[in-house]
Design a protein around this motif. Sequence first.
Motif, PDB file in Angstrom:
ATOM      1  N   LEU A 136      66.569  48.447  38.831  1.00  0.00           N
ATOM      2  CA  LEU A 136      66.539  49.827  39.572  1.00  0.00           C
ATOM      3  C   LEU A 136      64.899  50.124  38.545  1.00  0.00           C
ATOM      4  CD1 LEU A 136      66.804  52.589  40.817  1.00  0.00           C
ATOM      5  CD2 LEU A 136      68.346  53.675  38.769  1.00  0.00           C
ATOM      6  N   HIS A 137      63.724  50.029  39.490  1.00  0.00           N
ATOM      7  CA  HIS A 137      62.651  50.001  39.097  1.00  0.00           C
ATOM      8  C   HIS A 137      62.537  51.143  38.396  1.00  0.00           C
ATOM      9  CE1 HIS A 137      61.368  46.433  40.128  1.00  0.00           C
ATOM     10  NE2 HIS A 137      61.870  45.773  41.714  1.00  0.00           N
ATOM     11  N   LEU A 138      61.400  51.325  37.851  1.00  0.00           N
ATOM     12  CA  LEU A 138      60.804  52.938  36.251  1.00  0.00           C
ATOM     13  C   LEU A 138      59.898  53.494  37.622  1.00  0.00           C
ATOM     14  CD1 LEU A 138      60.569  54.653  34.350  1.00  0.00           C
ATOM     15  CD2 LEU A 138      58.435  52.906  33.143  1.00  0.00           C
ATOM     16  N   SER A 139      59.542  53.128  38.097  1.00  0.00           N
ATOM     17  CA  SER A 139      58.577  53.587  39.168  1.00  0.00           C
ATOM     18  C   SER A 139      59.935  54.749  40.668  1.00  0.00           C
ATOM     19  CB  SER A 139      58.042  52.520  40.127  1.00  0.00           C
ATOM     20  OG  SER A 139      58.662  51.626  41.085  1.00  0.00           O
ATOM     21  N   THR A 140      60.795  53.170  41.033  1.00  0.00           N
ATOM     22  CA  THR A 140      61.894  55.021  41.525  1.00  0.00           C
ATOM     23  C   THR A 140      62.339  56.262  41.191  1.00  0.00           C
ATOM     24  OG1 THR A 140      62.004  52.544  42.468  1.00  0.00           O
ATOM     25  CG2 THR A 140      63.849  54.408  43.082  1.00  0.00           C
ATOM     26  N   ILE A 141      62.249  55.921  39.783  1.00  0.00           N
ATOM     27  CA  ILE A 141      62.989  56.767  39.214  1.00  0.00           C
ATOM     28  C   ILE A 141      61.734  57.586  38.741  1.00  0.00           C
ATOM     29  CG2 ILE A 141      63.718  57.486  35.989  1.00  0.00           C
ATOM     30  CD1 ILE A 141      64.785  54.579  36.313  1.00  0.00           C
ATOM     31  N   LYS A 142      60.871  57.784  38.240  1.00  0.00           N
ATOM     32  CA  LYS A 142      59.583  58.667  38.689  1.00  0.00           C
ATOM     33  C   LYS A 142      59.039  59.031  39.441  1.00  0.00           C
ATOM     34  CE  LYS A 142      57.015  56.629  33.927  1.00  0.00           C
ATOM     35  NZ  LYS A 142      55.676  55.416  33.895  1.00  0.00           N
ATOM     36  N   ALA A 143      59.684  58.881  40.697  1.00  0.00           N
ATOM     37  CA  ALA A 143      58.932  59.104  42.020  1.00  0.00           C
ATOM     38  C   ALA A 143      60.501  60.328  42.714  1.00  0.00           C
ATOM     39  CB  ALA A 143      58.880  58.056  43.214  1.00  0.00           C
ATOM     40  N   LYS A 144      61.461  60.464  42.159  1.00  0.00           N
ATOM     41  CA  LYS A 144      62.368  61.474  42.158  1.00  0.00           C
ATOM     42  C   LYS A 144      62.042  62.290  40.954  1.00  0.00           C
ATOM     43  CE  LYS A 144      64.951  58.746  44.596  1.00  0.00           C
ATOM     44  NZ  LYS A 144      64.624  58.825  45.687  1.00  0.00           N
ATOM     45  N   SER A 145      62.482  63.729  41.241  1.00  0.00           N
ATOM     46  CA  SER A 145      61.874  64.991  40.177  1.00  0.00           C
ATOM     47  C   SER A 145      63.220  65.152  39.247  1.00  0.00           C
ATOM     48  CB  SER A 145      61.604  66.316  41.483  1.00  0.00           C
ATOM     49  OG  SER A 145      62.993  66.462  42.736  1.00  0.00           O
ATOM     50  N   ALA A 146      64.553  64.617  39.822  1.00  0.00           N
ATOM     51  CA  ALA A 146      65.325  64.893  39.410  1.00  0.00           C
ATOM     52  C   ALA A 146      65.644  63.888  37.773  1.00  0.00           C
ATOM     53  CB  ALA A 146      66.767  64.169  39.814  1.00  0.00           C
ATOM     54  N   PHE A 147      64.109  63.421  37.451  1.00  0.00           N
ATOM     55  CA  PHE A 147      64.569  62.168  36.617  1.00  0.00           C
ATOM     56  C   PHE A 147      63.308  62.966  35.611  1.00  0.00           C
ATOM     57  CE2 PHE A 147      66.721  59.311  39.526  1.00  0.00           C
ATOM     58  CZ  PHE A 147      67.823  59.540  38.946  1.00  0.00           C
ATOM     59  N   ASP A 148      62.632  64.419  35.774  1.00  0.00           N
ATOM     60  CA  ASP A 148      61.594  63.873  35.320  1.00  0.00           C
ATOM     61  C   ASP A 148      62.487  64.917  33.953  1.00  0.00           C
ATOM     62  OD1 ASP A 148      60.134  64.620  37.152  1.00  0.00           O
ATOM     63  OD2 ASP A 148      60.143  66.814  38.022  1.00  0.00           O
TER      64      ASP A 148
END
Length: 134
Positions: free
Chosen positions: A94-106
Motif C-alpha cells: 500500500l504505497h504512500l502515494s495512494t494514501i496521500k491521494a485520499k483526503s481521509a488520510f490528511d
Amino acid sequence: MNYWLVKADPDTDYSIDDLVRDGHTEWTGVHNFQAIINIKLMKPDDLVYFYHSQKEKSIVGIAKVSGVPYENLEDPRKSWAVQLSFVEKYKQPLHLSTIKAKSAFDSFLLVRNSRLSVMPVPKEIQQELEKLVV
C-alpha cells in the motif's frame, strides 16, 4: 486493541520478509522522544502496520505486539523496544502515494510527519487503510 505503524528500511535494517522468516523480532533502536512515547503505549495484541521506508514508501504487512515495551538497557543511547510477531504480508504494498491521494488520510501522522518511526493509527484511519488493502 490499538493500532500502530512502525517503519523500517528494508535495504539496511529489517524487512517484512525478515519478519516472515523469523516469525518475531525485538523492535529496537528507537531513540526519538515521540517514538519512545508511542512504544511505551503499546500493549500485547495491538496490531502494527509494517512500513518499508526509503525507496519503497509502502505499508507491506501487519505485525502484532507480543510483549510489553521495555527500556533497552543494552543500547548506550536511551531507547525502548518491544517484541513484534508476524501476522500478514500484503499481496500488494500500500504505497504512500495512494494514501496521500485520499483526503481521509490528511490527519494521519504518516502524511503529516513522515519522519516519525513509530506512530499511532487512529481507528478511523485504520478503517480507511483496510479498505485499500488488496
